[in-house]
Design an enzyme around this catalytic site. Sequence first.
Site, PDB file in Angstrom:
ATOM      1  N   GLY A  55       0.864  -1.177   0.000  1.00 15.98           N
ATOM      2  CA  GLY A  55       0.000   0.000   0.000  1.00 15.98           C
ATOM      3  C   GLY A  55       0.900   1.226   0.000  1.00 15.98           C
ATOM      4  O   GLY A  55       1.800   1.339   0.843  1.00 15.98           O
ATOM      5  N   GLN A 206      -5.465  -9.376  -2.081  1.00 18.40           N
ATOM      6  CA  GLN A 206      -5.473  -8.366  -1.019  1.00 18.40           C
ATOM      7  C   GLN A 206      -6.885  -7.948  -0.626  1.00 18.40           C
ATOM      8  O   GLN A 206      -7.116  -7.480   0.483  1.00 18.40           O
ATOM      9  CB  GLN A 206      -4.696  -7.109  -1.458  1.00 18.40           C
ATOM     10  CG  GLN A 206      -3.213  -7.323  -1.637  1.00 18.40           C
ATOM     11  CD  GLN A 206      -2.856  -7.559  -3.090  1.00 18.40           C
ATOM     12  OE1 GLN A 206      -3.645  -8.130  -3.851  1.00 18.40           O
ATOM     13  NE2 GLN A 206      -1.676  -7.141  -3.480  1.00 18.40           N
ATOM     14  N   ASP A 247      -1.331   3.724  -6.510  1.00 18.62           N
ATOM     15  CA  ASP A 247       0.086   3.627  -6.168  1.00 18.62           C
ATOM     16  C   ASP A 247       0.846   4.841  -6.679  1.00 18.62           C
ATOM     17  O   ASP A 247       1.908   5.195  -6.170  1.00 18.62           O
ATOM     18  CB  ASP A 247       0.673   2.340  -6.732  1.00 18.62           C
ATOM     19  CG  ASP A 247       0.041   1.131  -6.054  1.00 18.62           C
ATOM     20  OD1 ASP A 247      -1.073   0.746  -6.461  1.00 18.62           O
ATOM     21  OD2 ASP A 247       0.634   0.623  -5.097  1.00 18.62           O
TER      22      ASP A 247
END
Lengths: 367, 367
Positions: A55, A206, A247
């Site tokens: 993350g 995830q 990201d």
Amino acid sequence: MNETTELDPPTIVWDDQGACLRVIDQRWLPHRLVVERLRSVDQVVVAIRQMWVRGAPLIGATAAYGAYFAWQNSGGRDDAAVAAAALKIKAARPTAINLAWAVDHVMRQAREASSEGDRAAAALRAAHDIVAAELERSQRIGEHGLTLIADIAARKHGEPVNVLTHCNAGRLATIDLGTATAPIYLATGRGILVHVWVDETRPRNQGAGLTAWELSRRGVPHTVIVDNAGGHLMQKGLVDLVIVGTDRTTRNGDVVNKIGTYLKALAAHDNGVPFYVALPSSSIDWSMATGGDVPIETRDGSEIGRVFGLDESGKPNSVQIIPPGSDVANYAFDVTPARYVTGLITERGICDATEQSLNARFPVNDR
Amino acid sequence: MNETTELDPPTIVWDDQGACLRVIDQRWLPHRLVVERLRSVDQVVVAIRQMWVRGAPLIGATAAYGAYFAWQNSGGRDDAAVAAAALKIKAARPTAINLAWAVDHVMRQAREASSEGDRAAAALRAAHDIVAAELERSQRIGEHGLTLIADIAARKHGEPVNVLTHCNAGRLATIDLGTATAPIYLATGRGILVHVWVDETRPRNQGAGLTAWELSRRGVPHTVIVDNAGGHLMQKGLVDLVIVGTDRTTRNGDVVNKIGTYLKALAAHDNGVPFYVALPSSSIDWSMATGGDVPIETRDGSEIGRVFGLDESGKPNSVQIIPPGSDVANYAFDVTPARYVTGLITERGICDATEQSLNARFPVNDR
């Protein structure tokens, strides 16, 4: 492996007494809750590369302490080892911009210290500041995003607001609250009914492993779906809002995020579902013109071929799902063109995914 | 469990001596090659419902023999048990239209037999005819689709043609050759270089487990990717052509197929990649106006929560990937609107995904 009985431990916390950084080794979630202690540059690099932490904001915060360890190690001398350590940390993963941003920030703060003896302490303060600033950003992102959910809730007259999210841009991706999940946690905290569609997010799951786990821990109603299902749900009117993280977002508003995000953006566009990206400004790459310029990480094919979980006897195990002779390709991220992004939820409010709008929120002299 | 050492056994074959139907129990692929014998209506229903056999044409063929077993059982009497058996088979799965089509066809043929004593034999012949006709359709679909691949190959000057497919519309979904794979097998058979991007196709992994397996067995180069990756590949120019199958296509050209197909169609549209659907006319539902009318099967959530494969000791096992408290929803199919379909590859040639174009190929009096 250090399993903990804490119900909801922090994703990252500095342990002053132990002079170490405590992080959750997220590879074991949702099956085991393991907290590890990091004490060196190399351990930080391993934790980032092997995705104990992942993350963008959490990677940045962890990397910041890595930079501190480098200064501590050198006794404050700005030598080749410090510079090499900084490069090594920045190279641990290629896509999240927060990583380089955080390391550069800590390096700068350390170098500005009045003496060699103060540099390690300055680096540690800078790392703490990054943690505090990221937490503050999550809180503000939550407050701004909350207005979107509240508006939909008002129209739905007591029916839950259905939010779809991809991957984990949750508290586990940040210091706390998350980015994409911050509006959800704040909304449920104020009594607004929210139900979350959780994309499982292959290949590393995830969504199934992290987002579902953290929503469970905080009592948020949710349903795990395969990544294939989101389009169908939108066609059937079962999604009110998509919120994802990023990201790296380039200055034109292109969103680099977990592989598959682009497909959800297309489906949202095709069905008139608002598609928002929640991001701290630390995830904006002002130096890159478009998402096409961002390096896309390719990871080991075994992440696809073998699936990890608890086996039929309840033990951690993995199963091979493809035939031995088949090739595998594992692209970790994709680019959602800005034209498919309804808006960016930043700590300074919601803006369009355009260079003009981003510049207006974040003028060059105030980033 | 009857493992076989045959290299490439048929998906379905009538065993006259054993008076039984032999099918591959595809649930074990790619790890075990298991052939089972079916001898009753109930066994056929189990094989279809539990997905020992799957894929619209193969479901239809298997169901046809189920209808034969019903007539054999009744000694040719058209009694309540025969009608009940037909209904039971047709209810085994809701989405593939071939299932009802095949059962109705066998029932009709049996009833047209000149005497009760001839009915079972007529039913068996009808089932055989369905198998032969499906094989013929696959062959013709392959020949028509081959022209698409050959055209692209000519433009690529020796570079392989990259075809993306979703789920398994391969030989394992049919009698042989497949539908979506038929053009690929015929092209490679003629020396055209083809490389296939295989969507793993969660939750049941028919791409990773079945398509990859059958392409391996027949020596076709391929790469398994997660379902999230196709959009990124198309953005990067790495996909020349998408070919998928269908469980049911309605008369306006809407394509009901494995969940996630719609997302690939959107990505193909966004990137100018041709998106074709290969289908035998037995998969066309002339009675339904649009895909929105088709019942979409929802299956047990455990298909998502538990992933099956070979564990670290090489034994069949499954792993739990979601936390115990999380809800799961498992939609098996979605609808790709006709406007995103470049063309339909049928046994009578390639046509537009429109009612007009389908009617021109398949006039009402010649379906």
